[in-house]
Motif scaffolding. Structure first.
Motif, PDB file in Angstrom:
ATOM      1  N   ALA A 183       3.453 -26.860   5.799  1.00  0.00           N
ATOM      2  CA  ALA A 183       4.735 -27.288   5.233  1.00  0.00           C
ATOM      3  C   ALA A 183       5.180 -26.297   4.160  1.00  0.00           C
ATOM      4  N   PRO A 184       6.440 -25.895   4.173  1.00  0.00           N
ATOM      5  CA  PRO A 184       6.918 -24.913   3.194  1.00  0.00           C
ATOM      6  C   PRO A 184       6.913 -25.471   1.773  1.00  0.00           C
ATOM      7  N   LEU A 185       6.973 -24.556   0.824  1.00  0.00           N
ATOM      8  CA  LEU A 185       7.080 -24.943  -0.583  1.00  0.00           C
ATOM      9  C   LEU A 185       8.433 -25.619  -0.819  1.00  0.00           C
ATOM     10  N   PRO A 186       8.568 -26.391  -1.879  1.00  0.00           N
ATOM     11  CA  PRO A 186       9.857 -27.025  -2.172  1.00  0.00           C
ATOM     12  C   PRO A 186      10.978 -26.004  -2.420  1.00  0.00           C
ATOM     13  N   GLU A 187      10.589 -24.805  -2.872  1.00  0.00           N
ATOM     14  CA  GLU A 187      11.565 -23.735  -3.097  1.00  0.00           C
ATOM     15  C   GLU A 187      10.843 -22.397  -2.985  1.00  0.00           C
ATOM     16  N   PRO A 188      11.567 -21.311  -2.687  1.00  0.00           N
ATOM     17  CA  PRO A 188      10.928 -19.990  -2.634  1.00  0.00           C
ATOM     18  C   PRO A 188      10.315 -19.636  -3.984  1.00  0.00           C
ATOM     19  N   LEU A 189       9.160 -18.976  -3.952  1.00  0.00           N
ATOM     20  CA  LEU A 189       8.445 -18.681  -5.183  1.00  0.00           C
ATOM     21  C   LEU A 189       7.554 -17.463  -4.987  1.00  0.00           C
ATOM     22  N   PHE A 190       7.472 -16.614  -6.010  1.00  0.00           N
ATOM     23  CA  PHE A 190       6.540 -15.484  -6.010  1.00  0.00           C
ATOM     24  C   PHE A 190       6.158 -15.180  -7.454  1.00  0.00           C
ATOM     25  N   GLY A 212       5.808 -15.828  -1.845  1.00  0.00           N
ATOM     26  CA  GLY A 212       5.716 -14.384  -1.881  1.00  0.00           C
ATOM     27  C   GLY A 212       7.089 -13.755  -1.890  1.00  0.00           C
ATOM     28  N   TYR A 213       7.087 -12.456  -1.996  1.00  0.00           N
ATOM     29  CA  TYR A 213       8.312 -11.666  -2.042  1.00  0.00           C
ATOM     30  C   TYR A 213       8.346 -10.833  -0.772  1.00  0.00           C
ATOM     31  N   LEU A 214       9.398 -10.991   0.015  1.00  0.00           N
ATOM     32  CA  LEU A 214       9.524 -10.301   1.300  1.00  0.00           C
ATOM     33  C   LEU A 214      10.046  -8.874   1.114  1.00  0.00           C
ATOM     34  N   GLU A 215       9.814  -8.039   2.098  1.00  0.00           N
ATOM     35  CA  GLU A 215      10.242  -6.643   2.025  1.00  0.00           C
ATOM     36  C   GLU A 215      11.760  -6.503   1.940  1.00  0.00           C
ATOM     37  N   ASP A 216      12.492  -7.476   2.452  1.00  0.00           N
ATOM     38  CA  ASP A 216      13.962  -7.413   2.384  1.00  0.00           C
ATOM     39  C   ASP A 216      14.504  -7.809   1.015  1.00  0.00           C
ATOM     40  N   GLY A 217      13.610  -8.116   0.058  1.00  0.00           N
ATOM     41  CA  GLY A 217      14.025  -8.421  -1.304  1.00  0.00           C
ATOM     42  C   GLY A 217      14.236  -9.892  -1.575  1.00  0.00           C
ATOM     43  N   ALA A 218      13.874 -10.751  -0.645  1.00  0.00           N
ATOM     44  CA  ALA A 218      14.068 -12.189  -0.827  1.00  0.00           C
ATOM     45  C   ALA A 218      12.736 -12.889  -1.085  1.00  0.00           C
ATOM     46  N   PRO A 219      12.727 -13.886  -1.960  1.00  0.00           N
ATOM     47  CA  PRO A 219      11.530 -14.715  -2.093  1.00  0.00           C
ATOM     48  C   PRO A 219      11.433 -15.654  -0.895  1.00  0.00           C
ATOM     49  N   VAL A 229       4.335  -9.823  -0.928  1.00  0.00           N
ATOM     50  CA  VAL A 229       3.713  -9.267  -2.130  1.00  0.00           C
ATOM     51  C   VAL A 229       3.905 -10.248  -3.276  1.00  0.00           C
ATOM     52  N   ASN A 230       3.273  -9.941  -4.400  1.00  0.00           N
ATOM     53  CA  ASN A 230       3.342 -10.800  -5.591  1.00  0.00           C
ATOM     54  C   ASN A 230       2.920 -12.225  -5.257  1.00  0.00           C
ATOM     55  N   ILE A 231       1.738 -12.324  -4.670  1.00  0.00           N
ATOM     56  CA  ILE A 231       1.215 -13.598  -4.175  1.00  0.00           C
ATOM     57  C   ILE A 231      -0.143 -13.894  -4.799  1.00  0.00           C
ATOM     58  N   GLY A 232      -0.558 -15.121  -4.639  1.00  0.00           N
ATOM     59  CA  GLY A 232      -1.885 -15.559  -5.024  1.00  0.00           C
ATOM     60  C   GLY A 232      -2.488 -16.312  -3.851  1.00  0.00           C
ATOM     61  N   ALA A 233      -3.743 -16.672  -3.981  1.00  0.00           N
ATOM     62  CA  ALA A 233      -4.426 -17.402  -2.919  1.00  0.00           C
ATOM     63  C   ALA A 233      -5.381 -18.409  -3.532  1.00  0.00           C
ATOM     64  N   ALA A 234      -5.592 -19.498  -2.820  1.00  0.00           N
ATOM     65  CA  ALA A 234      -6.546 -20.523  -3.246  1.00  0.00           C
ATOM     66  C   ALA A 234      -7.433 -20.888  -2.061  1.00  0.00           C
ATOM     67  N   ALA A 235      -8.743 -20.889  -2.289  1.00  0.00           N
ATOM     68  CA  ALA A 235      -9.705 -21.284  -1.263  1.00  0.00           C
ATOM     69  C   ALA A 235     -10.013 -22.763  -1.444  1.00  0.00           C
ATOM     70  N   ASP A 257       0.854  -1.184   0.000  1.00  0.00           N
ATOM     71  CA  ASP A 257       0.000   0.000   0.000  1.00  0.00           C
ATOM     72  C   ASP A 257       0.894   1.239   0.000  1.00  0.00           C
ATOM     73  N   GLU A 258       0.346   2.388   0.290  1.00  0.00           N
ATOM     74  CA  GLU A 258       1.115   3.637   0.244  1.00  0.00           C
ATOM     75  C   GLU A 258       2.292   3.638   1.216  1.00  0.00           C
ATOM     76  N   ASP A 259       2.224   2.819   2.259  1.00  0.00           N
ATOM     77  CA  ASP A 259       3.293   2.773   3.267  1.00  0.00           C
ATOM     78  C   ASP A 259       4.295   1.651   3.024  1.00  0.00           C
ATOM     79  N   GLY A 260       4.101   0.849   2.010  1.00  0.00           N
ATOM     80  CA  GLY A 260       5.000  -0.265   1.721  1.00  0.00           C
ATOM     81  C   GLY A 260       4.300  -1.598   1.901  1.00  0.00           C
ATOM     82  N   TRP A 261       5.081  -2.632   2.226  1.00  0.00           N
ATOM     83  CA  TRP A 261       4.524  -3.980   2.400  1.00  0.00           C
ATOM     84  C   TRP A 261       3.472  -3.937   3.493  1.00  0.00           C
TER      85      TRP A 261
END
Length: 174
Positions: free
Chosen positions: A151-158, A126-133, A110-116, A81-85
């Motif tokens: 359980a985490p994803l097999p690898e970072p992804l965004f 997702g992409y973290l504010e520190d610049g890392a996936p 950020v740069n995320i999706g969702a599934a119901a 948003d206007e203030d960042g992440w």
């Protein structure tokens, strides 16, 4: 036999015959993906059917968020948003035309999706504010208004596409 038919003048005549000049305007749509405006008789109200209708606005502008529809509501999750992440989550009640805040994400992404799926909303990576996936899998239970991690994803992804299927989901790209 020795005569050449394709002279420059004949090419032009052939092109004009094929194109035939400007086409008359159509009264209906060109195809199923194009809506042309229809004339409304003077003094008659325009029907809102099939048109955009403005509803309650989200409390603040936001981008790069996830959204999911579940049980007559639309959830807007995380993003920037206007203030960042932001870790904020908002629930839009379609019937009441009202937004309400919900429990924030444990980790702002950020740069995320969702599934119901089966009454819960899954937000992978997702992409973290520190610049890392990230490889986080954040799971929201709307009935309890509570987040957990799975359980985490097999690898970072965004920046992926997500599709719910059966009791799980698929991620594409990223």
């Amino acid at each position: 036999i020795g005569r050449r038919w394709a002279t420059p003048g004949r090419k032009v005549a052939l092109a004009a015959a094929l194109w035939g000049g400007p086409r008359p305007a159509r009264s209906g749509p060109l195809n199923r993906f194009v809506d042309l405006p229809t004339a409304v008789a003077a003094g008659q109200p325009e029907s809102p059917a099939g048109r955009w209708v403005q509803r309650a606005a989200l409390s603040a502008p936001r981008a790069r968020f996830a959204q999911a529809a579940l049980d007559g509501a639309i959830f807007v999750i995380g993003g920037v948003d206007e203030d960042g992440w932001t870790a904020s989550v908002a629930r839009y009640d379609v019937a009441a035309d009202r937004w309400e805040p919900r429990a924030p994400l444990p980790t702002a992404v950020v740069n995320i999706g969702a599934a119901a799926i089966a009454g819960k909303i899954y937000v992978p990576g997702g992409y973290l504010e520190d610049g890392a996936p990230t490889d986080l899998l954040q799971v929201y239970d709307p009935a309890a208004d509570r987040w957990a991690t799975a359980a985490p994803l097999p690898e970072p992804l965004f920046a992926y596409a997500i599709a719910a299927y059966g009791q799980g989901f698929y991620l594409f790209g990223g």
